[in-house]
Design an enzyme around this catalytic site. Structure first.
Site, PDB file in Angstrom:
ATOM      1  N   HIS A 185     -31.573  10.412 -16.935  1.00  9.61           N
ATOM      2  CA  HIS A 185     -32.498   9.269 -16.988  1.00  9.61           C
ATOM      3  C   HIS A 185     -32.915   9.020 -15.543  1.00  9.61           C
ATOM      4  CE1 HIS A 185     -29.626   8.421 -20.295  1.00  9.61           C
ATOM      5  NE2 HIS A 185     -30.621   7.863 -20.924  1.00  9.61           N
ATOM      6  N   ASP A 226     -30.340   7.222 -13.548  1.00 11.11           N
ATOM      7  CA  ASP A 226     -29.076   7.914 -13.242  1.00 11.11           C
ATOM      8  C   ASP A 226     -29.152   8.583 -11.877  1.00 11.11           C
ATOM      9  OD1 ASP A 226     -28.530   7.474 -15.957  1.00 11.11           O
ATOM     10  OD2 ASP A 226     -29.087   9.522 -16.531  1.00 11.11           O
TER      11      ASP A 226
HETATM   12  C1  XLS Z   1     -27.509   6.838 -26.452  1.00  9.93           C
HETATM   13  C2  XLS Z   1     -28.297   8.050 -26.312  1.00  9.93           C
HETATM   14  C3  XLS Z   1     -28.796   8.330 -24.911  1.00  9.93           C
HETATM   15  C4  XLS Z   1     -29.865   9.380 -24.955  1.00  9.93           C
HETATM   16  C5  XLS Z   1     -30.712   9.444 -23.735  1.00  9.93           C
HETATM   17  O1  XLS Z   1     -26.868   6.602 -27.433  1.00  9.93           O
HETATM   18  O2  XLS Z   1     -27.551   9.107 -26.814  1.00  9.93           O
HETATM   19  O3  XLS Z   1     -27.744   8.695 -24.081  1.00  9.93           O
HETATM   20  O4  XLS Z   1     -29.345  10.628 -25.190  1.00  9.93           O
HETATM   21  O5  XLS Z   1     -31.347   8.258 -23.454  1.00  9.93           O
END
Ligand code: XLS
Ligand code: NI
Ligand code: NI
Length: 438
Positions: free
Chosen positions: A100, A103
């Protein structure tokens, strides 16, 4: 390059007899199987948010795993995380990563400052990717963490929030393109509702589609050639998430004319939260031409939330890889470990053991899926089960030439159905066990 994990060696394949915990027993990255090396079949990716960021915080306690990387300066920290993830990828023979925007670089006081920070970090990342031969499986925007997204992003009742989300996603797509990302994911973090007493569901759904449309079209305009994915999830953080499951998302994409440009990123734990098996969600994506990528993890059947554990269940990985093979393998997608070690597993060795466990589980599952295909009994059984459609009235139904009147005449002369046969579920389950364990 700075070294952050001197205690972790390069993890090598040592075969199934090995008892070395820092070795692969089933994953041999360069072993050629079914025409290409295993690393190209499985396309493993490290998830930045779990592996580099999550330190074990839960609602009862703070981090147990120190992920400060020796600094309290936010940008220095972001750079160290970048060096560290490449070191981990090298040591684990993982070719891809996913992130993201928030991140990889901390959010600034303004959108402009956040964007500048992303520019700095992605410059560094571009160099590190080239130096280490690593690729970006997909990028995404975190449009759920900041308090501004308390009521959602594209589905917020507040138009200012919609505008902010659009701008943030625009930038996230730009950096994904800059790093040659193979995909871009939309996970509707808070796109849902807590109560219908305060919600205009129709407006929210239409706005969500509009946000997908304008941002994805923008991506194409600036040269994004990869896949867009929606990642279904039924609940958490909101009580009801709009991207509930694969079937719901496929219907939504079709309604809004978005299905040409969107596929699905299926997450195992989200499938089970929706009351489906992982295999069901993958099959639903595949038969609708929407199979794209996978968030590889597993949930705990005794808990009702997204525990994001590293996958170690061989039935799950086998049946998953069987679906991947039926879909013709990954194109732009791959297996992203959207997974974290438990709060009590608070060392970098644990993080490495966790990845080894997940990679070996998928490598073994892949080998087993090929064995199932070679064996052929399951496929043959399914084919025979539908044999009534290969001749007579069945053939006419399948080629759509039988009219309703013809079907009625056929049913009238038949009297009643006398041709049903057993589905042989228990026999098939035993065949599967035989292939897996004999
Ligand atoms: C959350 C999601 C997230 C996505 C990416 O539950 O899995 O981590 O994979 O935003
Ligand atoms: Ni996910
Ligand atoms: Ni998840």
């Amino acid at each position: 390059m700075k070294e952050f994990f001197p205690e972790i060696p390069i993890i090598k394949y040592e075969g199934k007899k090995s008892e070395n915990p820092l070795a692969f027993r089933f994953y041999d990255p360069d072993e050629v199987i079914a025409g290409k090396p295993m690393r190209e079949h499985l396309k493993f990716a490290v998830a930045y948010w779990h592996t580099m960021c999550a330190g074990g915080t839960d609602m009862f306690g703070v981090d147990t795993h120190d992920k400060t990387f020796g600094t309290s300066d936010p940008m220095e920290h972001a750079k160290n995380k970048a060096y560290a993830i490449f070191e981990l990828m090298n040591k684990l023979s993982i070719d891809y990563f996913c992130f993201h925007d928030r991140d990889i670089a901390p959010e600034g006081r303004t959108l402009a400052e956040s964007n500048e920070r992303l520019d700095v970090i992605t410059d560094l990342m571009a160099e590190l990717m080239k130096e280490n031969g690593k690729k970006l499986l997909w990028g995404t925007a975190n449009c759920f963490g900041n308090p501004r997204y308390m009521h959602g992003a594209g589905t917020s009742p507040n138009a200012d929030v919609f505008a902010f989300a659009a701008a943030q996603i625009k930038k996230a797509i730009e950096i994904t393109v800059k790093l040659g990302g193979n995909g871009y994911v939309y996970w509707g973090g808070r796109e849902g509702y807590e109560t219908l007493l305060n919600t205009d569901m129709g407006l929210e759904l239409d706005n969500m589609a509009h946000l997908l449309r304008i941002t994805s079209e923008y991506g194409r305009k600036i040269g994004f050639k990869g896949d867009y994915y929606i990642e279904p999830k039924p609940k958490e953080p909101t009580k009801h998430q709009y991207d509930f499951d694969a079937a719901t998302v496929i219907g939504f994409l079709n309604k809004h004319g978005l299905s040409k440009d969107f596929k699905l990123n299926i997450e195992a734990n989200h499938a089970t939260l929706a009351g489906h098996t992982f295999q069901h969600e993958l099959a639903m994506a595949r038969v609708n031409g929407a199979f794209g990528s996978i968030d590889a993890n597993i949930g705990d059947m005794l808990l009702g939330w997204d525990t994001d554990q590293f996958p170690t269940n061989i039935y799950d990985t086998t049946l998953c890889m069987l679906e991947v093979l039926k879909a013709g393998g990954f194109t732009n997608g791959g297996l992203n470990f959207d997974a974290k070690a438990r709060r009590g597993s608070n060392t970098w060795e644990d993080t490495v053991y966790a990845h080894i466990a997940g990679m070996d589980a998928f490598a073994l599952g892949f080998r087993m899926a090929l064995k199932i295909m070679d064996d052929g009994r399951l496929d043959t059984f399914v084919k025979n089960r539908y044999a009534s459609y290969s001749e007579g009235i069945g053939k006419k139904i399948l080629d759509r030439s039988a009219t309703i009147e013809e079907l009625e005449a056929y049913a009238l002369q038949m009297g009643d159905v006398k041709t049903n046969t057993s589905g042989r579920q228990e026999y098939l389950e035993n065949v599967l066990n035989g292939i897996l364990f004999c």
